[in-house]
Write an enzyme that holds these catalytic residues in place. Structure first.
Site, PDB file in Angstrom:
ATOM      1  N   LYS A   1      -5.652   6.497   9.983  1.00  0.00           N
ATOM      2  CA  LYS A   1      -4.539   5.563   9.930  1.00  0.00           C
ATOM      3  C   LYS A   1      -4.817   4.525   8.829  1.00  0.00           C
ATOM      4  CE  LYS A   1      -1.971   2.926  13.368  1.00  0.00           C
ATOM      5  NZ  LYS A   1      -1.895   1.573  13.019  1.00  0.00           N
TER       6      LYS A   1
ATOM      7  N   CYS B   1      -2.401  -3.464  22.688  1.00  0.00           N
ATOM      8  CA  CYS B   1      -1.088  -3.101  22.162  1.00  0.00           C
ATOM      9  C   CYS B   1      -1.067  -1.590  21.937  1.00  0.00           C
ATOM     10  CB  CYS B   1      -0.849  -3.832  20.843  1.00  0.00           C
ATOM     11  SG  CYS B   1       0.378  -3.017  19.823  1.00  0.00           S
TER      12      CYS B   1
ATOM     13  N   LYS C   1      -6.401  -2.265   7.444  1.00  0.00           N
ATOM     14  CA  LYS C   1      -7.105  -3.231   6.598  1.00  0.00           C
ATOM     15  C   LYS C   1      -8.612  -3.093   6.731  1.00  0.00           C
ATOM     16  CE  LYS C   1      -3.749  -6.885   6.325  1.00  0.00           C
ATOM     17  NZ  LYS C   1      -3.298  -8.115   6.936  1.00  0.00           N
TER      18      LYS C   1
ATOM     19  N   HIS D   1       0.851  -1.187   0.000  1.00  0.00           N
ATOM     20  CA  HIS D   1       0.000   0.000   0.000  1.00  0.00           C
ATOM     21  C   HIS D   1       0.884   1.234   0.000  1.00  0.00           C
ATOM     22  CE1 HIS D   1       0.819   0.605   4.241  1.00  0.00           C
ATOM     23  NE2 HIS D   1       0.259  -0.548   4.590  1.00  0.00           N
TER      24      HIS D   1
ATOM     25  N   HIS E   1       4.113   1.345   2.270  1.00  0.00           N
ATOM     26  CA  HIS E   1       5.260   0.567   1.775  1.00  0.00           C
ATOM     27  C   HIS E   1       5.895   1.278   0.585  1.00  0.00           C
ATOM     28  CE1 HIS E   1       2.348  -2.758   3.115  1.00  0.00           C
ATOM     29  NE2 HIS E   1       3.209  -2.599   4.091  1.00  0.00           N
TER      30      HIS E   1
ATOM     31  N   HIS F   1      -1.110  -1.123  17.912  1.00  0.00           N
ATOM     32  CA  HIS F   1      -2.223  -1.637  17.102  1.00  0.00           C
ATOM     33  C   HIS F   1      -3.581  -1.528  17.778  1.00  0.00           C
ATOM     34  CE1 HIS F   1       1.292  -3.508  15.177  1.00  0.00           C
ATOM     35  NE2 HIS F   1       0.595  -3.306  14.094  1.00  0.00           N
TER      36      HIS F   1
ATOM     37  N   CYS G   1       2.742  -6.827  16.203  1.00  0.00           N
ATOM     38  CA  CYS G   1       4.115  -6.287  16.344  1.00  0.00           C
ATOM     39  C   CYS G   1       5.124  -7.413  16.360  1.00  0.00           C
ATOM     40  CB  CYS G   1       4.306  -5.531  17.652  1.00  0.00           C
ATOM     41  SG  CYS G   1       3.354  -4.050  17.823  1.00  0.00           S
TER      42      CYS G   1
ATOM     43  N   CYS H   1       2.088  -8.970  21.450  1.00  0.00           N
ATOM     44  CA  CYS H   1       1.226  -8.488  20.365  1.00  0.00           C
ATOM     45  C   CYS H   1       1.674  -9.175  19.085  1.00  0.00           C
ATOM     46  CB  CYS H   1       1.327  -6.967  20.203  1.00  0.00           C
ATOM     47  SG  CYS H   1       0.571  -6.429  18.638  1.00  0.00           S
TER      48      CYS H   1
HETATM   49  N1  MSP Z   1       8.542  -6.811   8.536  1.00  0.00           N
HETATM   50  C1  MSP Z   1       8.695  -5.671   9.350  1.00  0.00           C
HETATM   51  C2  MSP Z   1      10.005  -4.980   9.065  1.00  0.00           C
HETATM   52  C3  MSP Z   1      11.242  -5.820   9.225  1.00  0.00           C
HETATM   53  S1  MSP Z   1      12.654  -4.950   8.774  1.00  0.00           S
HETATM   54  C4  MSP Z   1      13.897  -5.887   9.291  1.00  0.00           C
HETATM   55  C5  MSP Z   1       7.546  -4.702   9.080  1.00  0.00           C
HETATM   56  N2  MSP Z   1       6.911  -4.833   7.933  1.00  0.00           N
HETATM   57  S2  MSP Z   1       5.634  -3.973   7.462  1.00  0.00           S
HETATM   58  O1  MSP Z   1       5.279  -4.513   6.193  1.00  0.00           O
HETATM   59  O2  MSP Z   1       4.629  -3.979   8.469  1.00  0.00           O
HETATM   60  O3  MSP Z   1       6.040  -2.492   7.350  1.00  0.00           O
HETATM   61  C6  MSP Z   1       7.275  -2.066   6.949  1.00  0.00           C
HETATM   62  C7  MSP Z   1       7.374  -0.611   6.702  1.00  0.00           C
HETATM   63  O4  MSP Z   1       6.360  -0.110   5.831  1.00  0.00           O
HETATM   64  C8  MSP Z   1       7.296   0.364   7.855  1.00  0.00           C
HETATM   65  O5  MSP Z   1       8.394   0.434   8.683  1.00  0.00           O
HETATM   66  C9  MSP Z   1       7.259   1.636   7.073  1.00  0.00           C
HETATM   67  O6  MSP Z   1       8.544   1.868   6.559  1.00  0.00           O
HETATM   68  C10 MSP Z   1       6.304   1.276   5.960  1.00  0.00           C
HETATM   69  N3  MSP Z   1       4.951   1.694   6.275  1.00  0.00           N
HETATM   70  C11 MSP Z   1       3.868   0.906   6.522  1.00  0.00           C
HETATM   71  N4  MSP Z   1       2.788   1.708   6.739  1.00  0.00           N
HETATM   72  C12 MSP Z   1       3.150   3.004   6.662  1.00  0.00           C
HETATM   73  C13 MSP Z   1       2.480   4.244   6.731  1.00  0.00           C
HETATM   74  N5  MSP Z   1       1.202   4.346   6.994  1.00  0.00           N
HETATM   75  N6  MSP Z   1       3.210   5.364   6.487  1.00  0.00           N
HETATM   76  C14 MSP Z   1       4.535   5.321   6.167  1.00  0.00           C
HETATM   77  N7  MSP Z   1       5.177   4.178   6.109  1.00  0.00           N
HETATM   78  C15 MSP Z   1       4.561   3.020   6.446  1.00  0.00           C
HETATM   79  O7  MSP Z   1       7.300  -3.858   9.915  1.00  0.00           O
END
Ligand code: MSP
Length: 666
Positions: A294, A144, A297, A18, A21, A147, A129, A126
């Site tokens: 925020k 949490c 899902k 999304h 990411h 979350h 997390c 959690c």
């Molecule tokens: N798998 C772990 C990271 C392990 S790194 C050794 C994880 N994954 S995640 O898919 O949940 O999210 C990873 C990253 O996505 C977040 O740290 C951030 O960089 C990015 N984001 C996810 N949602 C976000 C927002 N709403 N806004 C900005 N970045 C966000 O955590």
């Protein structure tokens, strides 16, 4: 030549990509592209995090084996990154054998150091997390803190990592390497966290099987975060291998602020234990909300699909918007209207018009051929544009290096503006009427095209396709790698006699009708219906958040002031350079502001109950610059920032677009 190794977090495969990411990955991509352009030995890694309870549960909910789910979702990530022009050199999956080998090797090294022991773990966990929380850190109802979902009580036999042993060495590392955790606000939070005391960490699980087995004890799988963090190293192959020697330690782990503790505390402690060098920088960026909510899902309206945006408005427009809208490090709110606003104002109008005007002039008055290089002209507009180009190249490079792409773009836009002004002021169409000015006309056409090429090269890290298109149109090479502009070559880059392309509209303006159609496509019908009043459907760039109910003010409007009275207030735009608590004052923060003056301004602001220091750094505010200095709690305050609220602060003054510091507010 320097070395630059940048990584993104590896994304969990229980979710499809999304906006959040995409943001991290695009930002890391822009940094990698910049470093390649200046000739650094660059490596850029992204990938997927495939082990752990969270993924196991998501797979079983779909009736799949975890690896089958991962295989599907990984393709979504790969295709998203391909569409968004992500130039990663490698993609690591934690289920690959190369990863497992290095994870187990690290485990062995930590064990040999005497830092791994067996015990029993009980606590509140959690799953989202994948982390335990002390009870005191849970929100009311044992939720949490991140979350807001119920934490589960787990009790299991576990291996522990003697992290407590690294509290002092880590604090020393922070001290000696002030740039280790950036931005500064986040650094301060991490330092206080470590100072409060590091406890040993549970690093294995027996309650599920989906993970890397503990070497020599197959009952246990390695805790997913220990495994996941190691990806940054395992992707380089065996420790002591060629790639490892070449690229480790990483230059930058770019992450979201949600996972800073893992990267700035756990990971360095693991590396200290294993006797391996620490990454240079952990840079944590802010968190995007979507129209004030925020991303989650359960709320389809927040699930902004980066691919769909890119299909409808262009990949580069999405990349540009995300990196320009919010300084890296600050939180941002995504609103479709703002995306369209910036697209129209900055891409269609400023940049698009510049390119099409310059090409039209070159076609019309130089027959579509690049004029010869002339001796530099020593008067007015010609000198100015050269000076602005030189300055911009240096500034933009410094901002890219400093992980500030929004400021790099801001600087590049000064050259865009200057080039537009250059065409207006020199008026090539008037020169064309006088044979005596033929040489000046040629010089002007070349300079305008050179300025555009220079803009394109500086933009390439953020807008690679657009940059290549522009370079080709002005008769420069379309290959934009290793091509950061050299100031001394400004005005002499393009080969005389090369063909200049026909004028083209790079970014067709999105008119009101098209905007309405796009918003209908992008915003799910239920979300539109739920809005109290539809957001303004104008192409203006103003923030169009979800309309909130109007607050009633209890205070009557004060008596009139004259225009003169108001004129005595010297209000200015300033940027927060640093923010910190004032010991013993719960409501106050000490801010250092860049107000465009030689020295930063120190201001004491009563906003500590509404804002965390880390949320303020980089933010632009309006402040009263000529308020009489006063000492507040022994700290001199040289001005006042404007904030809303009667008793407590409910919001800070803000600008709806990026305005240079020092600009007067009237
Ligand atoms: N798998 C772990 C990271 C392990 S790194 C050794 C994880 N994954 S995640 O898919 O949940 O999210 C990873 C990253 O996505 C977040 O740290 C951030 O960089 C990015 N984001 C996810 N949602 C976000 C927002 N709403 N806004 C900005 N970045 C966000 O955590």
């Amino acid at each position: 030549m320097s070395r630059f190794y940048i990584t993104t977090p590896i994304y969990y495969v229980n979710d499809v990509p999304h906006l959040g990411h995409a943001y991290t990955t695009i930002a890391a991509d822009a940094m990698a592209r910049f470093h390649r352009a200046v000739g650094d030995d660059t490596r850029f890694l992204t990938g997927t995090d495939e082990f752990g309870l969270k993924v196991e549960q998501a797979a079983s909910a779909r009736g799949l084996e975890p690896l089958a789910l991962a295989d599907q979702v990984v393709e979504r990530f790969r295709s998203t990154w391909a569409q968004l022009d992500i130039s990663n050199d490698d993609f690591i999956r934690t289920t690959e054998p190369r990863h497992r080998e290095v994870v187990q090797e690290l485990w062995r090294r930590m064990t040999e150091r005497g830092d791994v022991y067996k015990g029993k773990y009980e606590g509140w966990y959690c799953v989202s997390c994948e982390a335990y929380y002390p009870e005191a850190d849970l929100s009311e109802g044992r939720l949490c803190p991140i979350h807001k979902s119920a934490a589960t009580w787990l009790s299991e036999s576990s291996y522990f990592f003697r992290m407590s042993r690294y509290q002092e060495p880590l604090l020393q590392h922070f001290e000696r390497n002030p740039g280790f955790v950036q931005p500064e606000g986040h650094r301060n939070e991490v330092v206080s966290f470590v100072k409060r005391g590091l406890r040993d960490l549970s690093i294995s699980r027996t309650t599920f099987r989906w993970g890397v087995p503990v070497p020599g004890d197959e009952e246990h799988v390695i805790y997913v975060w220990i495994d996941a963090l190691t990806n940054y190293m395992s992707a380089l192959g065996p420790i002591d291998g060629e790639l490892h020697r070449r690229y480790w330690p990483a230059t930058c782990h770019l992450i979201g602020k949600d996972i800073i503790r893992f990267h700035a505390v756990y990971w360095p402690c693991m590396l200290l234990s294993a006797g391996l060098p620490l990454p240079e920088t952990v840079f944590s960026h802010g968190w995007w909300t979507v129209r004030g909510e925020k991303i989650s899902k359960s709320m389809p309206a927040t699930r902004v699909d980066p691919n769909r945006l890119a299909d409808d408005i262009g990949v580069d427009a999405v990349r540009y918007y995300l990196l320009r809208e919010v300084p890296l490090g600050l939180d941002g709110d995504f609103a479709y209207e703002n995306l369209i606003g910036r697209y129209n104002a900055e891409l269609a109008h400023d940049l698009g018009n510049l390119v099409s005007r310059a090409l039209t002039v070159a076609q019309k008055f130089a027959g579509g051929t690049l004029p010869a290089i002339q001796a530099p002209r020593r008067e007015g507009a010609h000198i100015e544009i050269t000076e602005v180009a030189h300055r911009t190249i240096a500034e933009a490079a410094a901002h890219y290096r400093g992980y500030a792409p929004s400021r790099a773009l801001e600087a590049i836009w000064r050259l865009v503006g200057e080039a537009n002004r250059y065409i207006n002021n020199t008026q090539p169409w008037t020169m064309a009427k006088s044979a005596a000015r033929a040489e000046e006309l040629e010089h002007t056409i070349r300079t305008a095209l050179e300025a555009i090429l220079c803009v394109a090269r500086m933009l390439a890290p953020v807008m690679p396709k657009t940059a290549a298109d522009i370079a080709e149109l002005v008769g420069g090479a379309a290959d934009m790698t290793r091509t950061w502009p050299a100031p001394e070559r400004f005005g002499r880059e393009l080969a005389p006699g090369a063909r200049v392309g026909e004028s083209r509209i790079l970014f067709p303006r999105i008119d009101e009708e098209k905007q309405a159609a796009l918003l209908d496509r992008w915003i799910p019908a239920d979300a539109r219906a739920a809005e109290p009043s539809a957001p303004a459907r104008t192409p203006a760039a103003g923030p169009a958040k979800k309309a909130k109910p109007k607050a009633k003010s209890s205070a009557p409007v004060a008596g009139p002031v004259t225009f003169e009275d108001f004129g005595r207030m010297d209000l200015r735009v300033a940027q927060v350079l640093s923010a910190e608590a004032i010991p013993g004052a719960t409501k106050l923060l000490r801010l250092m502001l860049d107000a465009g003056e030689p020295e930063p301004r120190q201001v004491v602001a009563g906003i500590a109950e509404a804002y965390q220091p880390g949320d303020l750094v980089g933010r632009k505010v309006i402040f009263l610059a000529n308020l009489e200095p006063a000492a507040i709690r022994g700290v001199t305050s040289q001005g006042m920032i404007l904030a809303a609220g009667e008793k407590g602060v409910v919001g800070l003054s803000a600008l709806d677009r990026d305005v240079p510091v020092g600009t007067k507010v009237r």
